[in-house]
Design a protein around this motif. Structure first.
Motif, PDB file in Angstrom:
ATOM      1  N   GLY A 137      74.276  92.888-139.185  1.00  0.00           N
ATOM      2  CA  GLY A 137      73.800  91.539-139.411  1.00  0.00           C
ATOM      3  C   GLY A 137      73.108  91.327-140.731  1.00  0.00           C
ATOM      4  O   GLY A 137      72.930  92.253-141.523  1.00  0.00           O
ATOM      5  N   ILE A 138      72.730  90.078-140.920  1.00  0.00           N
ATOM      6  CA  ILE A 138      72.007  89.644-142.112  1.00  0.00           C
ATOM      7  C   ILE A 138      70.769  88.889-141.654  1.00  0.00           C
ATOM      8  O   ILE A 138      70.877  87.938-140.867  1.00  0.00           O
ATOM      9  CB  ILE A 138      72.880  88.734-142.993  1.00  0.00           C
ATOM     10  N   GLU A 139      69.611  89.305-142.116  1.00  0.00           N
ATOM     11  CA  GLU A 139      68.359  88.585-141.871  1.00  0.00           C
ATOM     12  C   GLU A 139      68.219  87.557-142.994  1.00  0.00           C
ATOM     13  O   GLU A 139      67.848  87.908-144.116  1.00  0.00           O
ATOM     14  CB  GLU A 139      67.177  89.549-141.870  1.00  0.00           C
ATOM     15  N   ALA A 140      68.568  86.311-142.712  1.00  0.00           N
ATOM     16  CA  ALA A 140      68.706  85.277-143.732  1.00  0.00           C
ATOM     17  C   ALA A 140      67.370  84.680-144.153  1.00  0.00           C
ATOM     18  O   ALA A 140      67.109  83.487-143.976  1.00  0.00           O
ATOM     19  CB  ALA A 140      69.665  84.197-143.256  1.00  0.00           C
ATOM     20  N   VAL A 141      66.528  85.527-144.721  1.00  0.00           N
ATOM     21  CA  VAL A 141      65.270  85.118-145.342  1.00  0.00           C
ATOM     22  C   VAL A 141      65.109  85.964-146.598  1.00  0.00           C
ATOM     23  O   VAL A 141      65.577  87.108-146.637  1.00  0.00           O
ATOM     24  CB  VAL A 141      64.048  85.324-144.407  1.00  0.00           C
ATOM     25  N   PRO A 142      64.487  85.434-147.651  1.00  0.00           N
ATOM     26  CA  PRO A 142      64.282  86.249-148.841  1.00  0.00           C
ATOM     27  C   PRO A 142      63.579  87.565-148.477  1.00  0.00           C
ATOM     28  O   PRO A 142      62.582  87.573-147.749  1.00  0.00           O
ATOM     29  CB  PRO A 142      63.421  85.368-149.742  1.00  0.00           C
ATOM     30  N   GLY A 143      64.144  88.659-148.933  1.00  0.00           N
ATOM     31  CA  GLY A 143      63.618  89.977-148.610  1.00  0.00           C
ATOM     32  C   GLY A 143      64.185  90.545-147.318  1.00  0.00           C
ATOM     33  O   GLY A 143      63.928  91.704-146.980  1.00  0.00           O
ATOM     34  N   GLY A 144      64.965  89.734-146.576  1.00  0.00           N
ATOM     35  CA  GLY A 144      65.581  90.203-145.335  1.00  0.00           C
ATOM     36  C   GLY A 144      66.623  91.278-145.601  1.00  0.00           C
ATOM     37  O   GLY A 144      67.104  91.444-146.724  1.00  0.00           O
ATOM     38  N   ARG A 145      66.960  91.977-144.554  1.00  0.00           N
ATOM     39  CA  ARG A 145      67.918  93.081-144.682  1.00  0.00           C
ATOM     40  C   ARG A 145      69.334  92.656-144.319  1.00  0.00           C
ATOM     41  O   ARG A 145      69.532  91.832-143.434  1.00  0.00           O
ATOM     42  CB  ARG A 145      67.556  94.233-143.736  1.00  0.00           C
ATOM     43  N   PRO A 193      79.723  72.716-142.924  1.00  0.00           N
ATOM     44  CA  PRO A 193      78.943  73.790-143.544  1.00  0.00           C
ATOM     45  C   PRO A 193      77.932  74.472-142.619  1.00  0.00           C
ATOM     46  O   PRO A 193      77.790  75.692-142.663  1.00  0.00           O
ATOM     47  CB  PRO A 193      78.245  73.104-144.721  1.00  0.00           C
ATOM     48  N   ASP A 194      77.237  73.712-141.775  1.00  0.00           N
ATOM     49  CA  ASP A 194      76.243  74.349-140.910  1.00  0.00           C
ATOM     50  C   ASP A 194      76.899  75.306-139.919  1.00  0.00           C
ATOM     51  O   ASP A 194      76.376  76.396-139.659  1.00  0.00           O
ATOM     52  CB  ASP A 194      75.358  73.326-140.201  1.00  0.00           C
ATOM     53  N   ALA A 195      78.060  74.947-139.394  1.00  0.00           N
ATOM     54  CA  ALA A 195      78.768  75.838-138.468  1.00  0.00           C
ATOM     55  C   ALA A 195      79.344  77.042-139.215  1.00  0.00           C
ATOM     56  O   ALA A 195      79.308  78.173-138.703  1.00  0.00           O
ATOM     57  CB  ALA A 195      79.873  75.078-137.739  1.00  0.00           C
ATOM     58  N   ALA A 196      79.862  76.816-140.425  1.00  0.00           N
ATOM     59  CA  ALA A 196      80.381  77.930-141.224  1.00  0.00           C
ATOM     60  C   ALA A 196      79.256  78.906-141.562  1.00  0.00           C
ATOM     61  O   ALA A 196      79.423  80.128-141.480  1.00  0.00           O
ATOM     62  CB  ALA A 196      81.045  77.402-142.493  1.00  0.00           C
ATOM     63  N   TRP A 197      78.098  78.374-141.923  1.00  0.00           N
ATOM     64  CA  TRP A 197      76.918  79.214-142.212  1.00  0.00           C
ATOM     65  C   TRP A 197      76.566  80.049-140.987  1.00  0.00           C
ATOM     66  O   TRP A 197      76.353  81.255-141.094  1.00  0.00           O
ATOM     67  CB  TRP A 197      75.744  78.333-142.620  1.00  0.00           C
ATOM     68  N   ARG A 198      76.478  79.399-139.837  1.00  0.00           N
ATOM     69  CA  ARG A 198      76.107  80.128-138.610  1.00  0.00           C
ATOM     70  C   ARG A 198      77.103  81.246-138.315  1.00  0.00           C
ATOM     71  O   ARG A 198      76.710  82.340-137.910  1.00  0.00           O
ATOM     72  CB  ARG A 198      75.987  79.177-137.425  1.00  0.00           C
ATOM     73  N   THR A 199      78.386  80.991-138.521  1.00  0.00           N
ATOM     74  CA  THR A 199      79.382  82.040-138.301  1.00  0.00           C
ATOM     75  C   THR A 199      79.186  83.171-139.296  1.00  0.00           C
ATOM     76  O   THR A 199      79.183  84.340-138.913  1.00  0.00           O
ATOM     77  CB  THR A 199      80.818  81.482-138.407  1.00  0.00           C
ATOM     78  N   PHE A 200      78.999  82.830-140.565  1.00  0.00           N
ATOM     79  CA  PHE A 200      78.860  83.861-141.594  1.00  0.00           C
ATOM     80  C   PHE A 200      77.601  84.701-141.370  1.00  0.00           C
ATOM     81  O   PHE A 200      77.650  85.927-141.447  1.00  0.00           O
ATOM     82  CB  PHE A 200      78.816  83.231-142.990  1.00  0.00           C
ATOM     83  N   VAL A 201      76.498  84.044-141.080  1.00  0.00           N
ATOM     84  CA  VAL A 201      75.203  84.740-141.005  1.00  0.00           C
ATOM     85  C   VAL A 201      74.850  85.157-139.576  1.00  0.00           C
ATOM     86  O   VAL A 201      74.688  86.347-139.291  1.00  0.00           O
ATOM     87  CB  VAL A 201      74.082  83.859-141.599  1.00  0.00           C
ATOM     88  N   ASP A 202      74.736  84.187-138.666  1.00  0.00           N
ATOM     89  CA  ASP A 202      74.266  84.478-137.309  1.00  0.00           C
ATOM     90  C   ASP A 202      75.292  85.262-136.487  1.00  0.00           C
ATOM     91  O   ASP A 202      74.920  85.989-135.574  1.00  0.00           O
ATOM     92  CB  ASP A 202      73.912  83.183-136.569  1.00  0.00           C
ATOM     93  N   ARG A 203      76.564  85.073-136.792  1.00  0.00           N
ATOM     94  CA  ARG A 203      77.624  85.767-136.055  1.00  0.00           C
ATOM     95  C   ARG A 203      78.312  86.820-136.920  1.00  0.00           C
ATOM     96  O   ARG A 203      79.473  87.155-136.706  1.00  0.00           O
ATOM     97  CB  ARG A 203      78.653  84.750-135.543  1.00  0.00           C
ATOM     98  N   PHE A 204      77.601  87.373-137.879  1.00  0.00           N
ATOM     99  CA  PHE A 204      78.166  88.366-138.798  1.00  0.00           C
ATOM    100  C   PHE A 204      78.837  89.501-138.025  1.00  0.00           C
ATOM    101  O   PHE A 204      79.926  89.954-138.391  1.00  0.00           O
ATOM    102  CB  PHE A 204      77.049  88.901-139.714  1.00  0.00           C
ATOM    103  N   ALA A 205      78.226  89.931-136.950  1.00  0.00           N
ATOM    104  CA  ALA A 205      78.785  91.040-136.150  1.00  0.00           C
ATOM    105  C   ALA A 205      80.101  90.660-135.481  1.00  0.00           C
ATOM    106  O   ALA A 205      80.885  91.545-135.130  1.00  0.00           O
ATOM    107  CB  ALA A 205      77.775  91.482-135.088  1.00  0.00           C
ATOM    108  N   ASP A 206      80.359  89.361-135.308  1.00  0.00           N
ATOM    109  CA  ASP A 206      81.594  88.921-134.674  1.00  0.00           C
ATOM    110  C   ASP A 206      82.798  89.003-135.607  1.00  0.00           C
ATOM    111  O   ASP A 206      83.935  89.019-135.144  1.00  0.00           O
ATOM    112  CB  ASP A 206      81.475  87.470-134.192  1.00  0.00           C
TER     113      ASP A 206
END
Length: 166
Positions: free
Chosen positions: A48-56, A18-31
């Motif tokens: 990209g996604i700013e993964a904090v409440p209120g993020g863009r 899950p942690d690697a899947a999350w990183r791919t989905f969120v941190d590597r969204f542009a990939d």
């Protein structure tokens, strides 16, 4: 719209925890997000996604123009991400968050990998465009294709394939 018509669920399994899947989905969204599915298309610099409440949820083109197309509601790494989908069926950005649908993504451990369960709901908030928006996102060119691209980036090929649930 009935509840069934006002939401859709798509699932995909990837051979990563899950942690690697999350990183791919969120941190590597542009990939993995399809460039053709951006507002900037060939001029896209990043998305990209700013993964904090209120993020863009945003994209930036090569000229530096930034478009915010969503707002993060919940970010509980590596388990759950919820964001408002502020894009209408005719590909306009909806600035009024009360008129945005909602995308909830769960990352659940499944053996040595992760099952991603994406629920896109509340299309009726888009008003008259709600049904057309849902139909587009429910099509093979909608979330099914997007999650196939994600699965390829997360350990491909197809990561087990995107499956639909009503």
């Amino acid at each position: 719209m009935t509840d069934h018509e006002d939401s859709l669920v798509r699932c995909v399994s990837v051979p990563a925890p899950p942690d690697a899947a999350w990183r791919t989905f969120v941190d590597r969204f542009a990939d993995w997000w399809p460039r053709a599915y951006s507002f900037s298309q060939d001029a896209l610099e990043t998305i990209g996604i700013e993964a904090v409440p209120g993020g863009r949820c945003f994209e930036r083109d090569r000229d530096g123009r930034v478009l915010a197309w969503g707002t993060v509601v919940t970010a509980e790494a590596p388990h759950r991400l919820v964001f408002l989908w502020q894009i209408t069926a005719d590909r306009r950005i909806e600035p009024d968050t009360a008129r945005a649908s909602e995308v909830a993504v769960r990352f659940e451990a499944a053996g040595s990998g992760t099952q991603i369960i994406l629920t896109h709901r509340a299309f009726s908030r888009h008003g008259g465009d709600g049904r057309a928006d849902r139909d587009g996102m429910a099509s093979d060119q909608g979330w099914t294709y997007g999650l196939r691209c994600f699965a390829d980036a997360a350990g491909g090929p197809g990561g087990g394939g995107a499956r639909s649930r009503a």
